[in-house]
Design an enzyme around this catalytic site. Structure first.
Site: not given
Length: 623
Positions: A303, A509
């Site tokens: 990521d 997020e």
């Protein structure tokens, strides 16, 4: 050369020339993939191999950097675009400029370009934005999801891009998690089924378990985030998932089995930890399980700065983190900026025998395999073929269909004998109220043009829910819009009924982590002011279930619209009866946050609306 005949000298010169040019098997499309990859790797230096493992953000790259370092990949991080209203031609020009840099490197290895296309080509101005995954899970419609994947692939190709960081196949077990809307369901069986979107993005794989991309109208997909990201403690993003091995395999792993079966090209590692061990450093799960047991043959990607987060900021050791991440089995690293430092660190680890050359070769082989199945060596440059696909009417109609099928009817009058919905199209006066009724950014949610999403209507193209209502009703029906009316206004205007659209502001997020899960004010005030004075339909626009029980008795009809995207007309299609309600909850609707986490099958299961709930209606015979 004395004693050699002229023909023999000519023959030897041709052989020598062939060893330089004609023997470049990796450029010969008639050769098998494995032969081409082996030939290319035999020609690569250590520096070129390590650079193939780098993914840079476009903001840190230039064509010259791509050429001089032979960088393997670029990405557009959230909101990193040529400019805010860039056209497909602008994107193509940018991508081709970077690609030409790669092609002018010593070996001419093409780069692969990735982007977050998680609900359509969401970073791009005027693209079709589909409902987020929580809404698609409510449809239970695998054919729809596959068609959305195919449409997304076309819109991505319209901008010259060939790789998407989608789908997210997290199993969200706690709606307090800020990424819960990126999860199709709390139920692993639904998430497993929804991997059908991979077949839309990449095409139907001819052989089970072999990475596959079916042509220039398809893109490489990425199943994410491996593994357990949806099970973190209290739903805190990037936190620790505490679960035994059996639980990990039965709840969080099925989506990966089926993604690999469908030929997914890449898999992204999660920021989260499993029982205290960072996934980016988990060699057992990334290498032993994913690569060796599941036989995943594509490449594993980190990521965004995922390797950087292996160690805590207080005890940061970037060199050690890089070592752990590469040894764990990560093949391509989203650096995304400090590429020279990363390349230098990996080089030192290889030269000091801390990272075996076999690990580097495994990573590069996997990366080149994906580039080969994308036919990048044959067709490295983007073209104008798919430009008209971006935001096409066909795709907008598909998104509108997805909105209709994703809506979940939670309440419809006090009983089946007194339904409120569908509403009549012809009436005197309708009040439309609420912060989310006329806000395209709110109904699209996070990951829309920017990382955290938008706040208004002027940043992209689409139809708000208010606009959809105005279009749906009879021309004689008066629509009155007031974002936050008070009770006196409502009582004084003699409305036939009201539609109140409220919910959450956009987030993504960690910014979306929320321990309270209340509807943002003035949402509850609007519900109280309106629903106490006129028959009302409340539409909740949100990325997860929210606290609604204290207000349920005031509400005549309640609809969960999730985050429907750009085509708000789909909400009006169902409210006014052109289509019936068919959606079913893909996750449990709790009574209070004190019950969380609570998922179907739990011993303490006591929901407001259970998993799978959803009232149905028939299309209106006349409106």
């Amino acid at each position: 050369m004395a004693g050699l005949s002229i023909p023999l000298v000519g023959f030897l010169l041709l052989c020598c020339l062939a060893s330089v040019t004609g023997a470049e098997k990796y450029k010969n499309s008639k050769q098998p993939f494995n032969v081409r990859i082996k030939d290319l790797m035999n020609r690569m230096t250590l520096a070129e191999k390590i650079a193939q493992m780098v993914q840079l953000d476009m903001a840190a790259a230039t064509p010259e950097i791509m050429r001089d370092y032979s960088i393997g990949s670029l990405l557009s991080g959230g909101g990193h675009v040529p400019h805010l209203q860039a056209t497909p031609q602008d994107w193509i020009q940018m991508v081709n400029a970077f690609q030409n840099g790669s092609l002018s490197s010593r070996l001419g290895i093409p780069m692969i370009y990735g982007i977050d296309a998680v609900h359509g080509h969401n970073n791009v101005y005027k693209a079709t934005v589909f409902p987020h995954n929580i809404g698609l899970g409510a449809t239970r419609d695998l054919d729809l999801v596959k068609r959305i994947g195919a449409a997304t692939a076309l819109e991505v190709r319209a901008t010259g891009i060939n790789y998407v960081f989608a789908p997210c196949i997290a199993v969200c077990r706690d709606p307090r998690w800020g990424r819960c809307y990126e999860s199709y369901s709390e139920d692993p069986s639904i998430v497993k089924q929804m991997t059908e979107i991979i077949s839309g993005l990449q095409g139907d794989a001819p052989k089970r378990g072999i990475p596959y991309v079916g042509g220039t109208d398809k893109v490489a997909a990425c199943a994410k985030h491996f593994v357990g990201d949806g099970g973190t403690d209290r739903g805190i993003n990037e936190n620790n998932t505490v679960i035994d091995y059996h639980g990990l395999l039965s709840i969080h792993m099925p989506g990966y089995y089926h993604s690999i079966i469908k030929g997914v090209a890449t898999i992204m590692v999660s920021y989260s930890s499993w029982n205290g061990e960072k996934m980016h450093a988990n060699q057992f799960l990334v290498t032993k399980f994913l690569k060796d047991i599941l036989k995943f043959r594509g490449f594993v990607i980190s990521d965004w700065q995922g390797i950087d987060r292996i160690t805590s900021p207080a005890h940061s050791n970037y060199s050690d983190s890089v070592l752990k991440g590469i040894l764990a089995g990560i093949d391509m690293v989203m650096v995304p900026f400090n590429y020279t430092e990363f390349i230098g660190i990996v080089t030192n680890h290889v030269q000091n025998d801390a990272i075996p050359m076999s690990r580097i070769d495994d990573a590069v082989r996997r990366i080149l395999r994906v580039k080969s199945i994308l036919a990048l060596f044959e067709n490295p440059l983007a073209d104008q073929t798919f430009v008209e696909q971006l935001g096409s009417q066909t795709h907008r109609e598909l998104a509108r269909e997805a909105v209709r099928k994703s809506l979940v009817l939670l309440k419809n009058g006090e009983d089946s004998d007194s339904p409120v919905l569908p509403l009549p199209k012809k009436t005197c006066r309708i009040l439309v109220a609420g912060t989310h009724a006329n806000n395209l950014g709110y109904q699209c949610g996070g990951w829309t043009l920017t990382w955290q999403g938008l706040s208004g209507n002027n940043n992209t193209q689409g139809t708000t829910i208010l606009s959809g209502i105005s279009t749906a009703v009879d021309p004689s029906t008066e629509i009155v819009y007031s974002q936050s009316p008070d009770a006196d206004f409502v009582k004084a205007n003699n409305f036939s009924y009201a539609i109140v659209v409220v919910g959450e502001p956009p987030y993504a997020e960690t910014a979306g982590d929320n321990l309270n899960l209340t509807i943002a004010e003035p949402g509850f005030s609007t519900i109280t002011n309106v629903c106490g004075s006129v028959k009302c339909v409340v539409v909740i626009v949100s990325g997860r279930p929210l606290v609604i029980e204290p207000y349920l008795s005031q509400i005549d009809a309640l609809v969960a619209a999730w985050l429907p995207g750009t085509e708000g007309q789909g909400v009006a299609d169902v409210i006014f009866g052109d289509y019936g309600f068919t959606g079913k909850l893909s996750r449990t609707w709790f009574k209070t946050v004190d019950q969380l986490p609570m998922n179907v099958g739990d011993d303490h299961y006591d929901p407001l609306f259970p998993f799978g709930f959803g009232l149905t209606t028939e299309p209106a015979k006349s409106s």
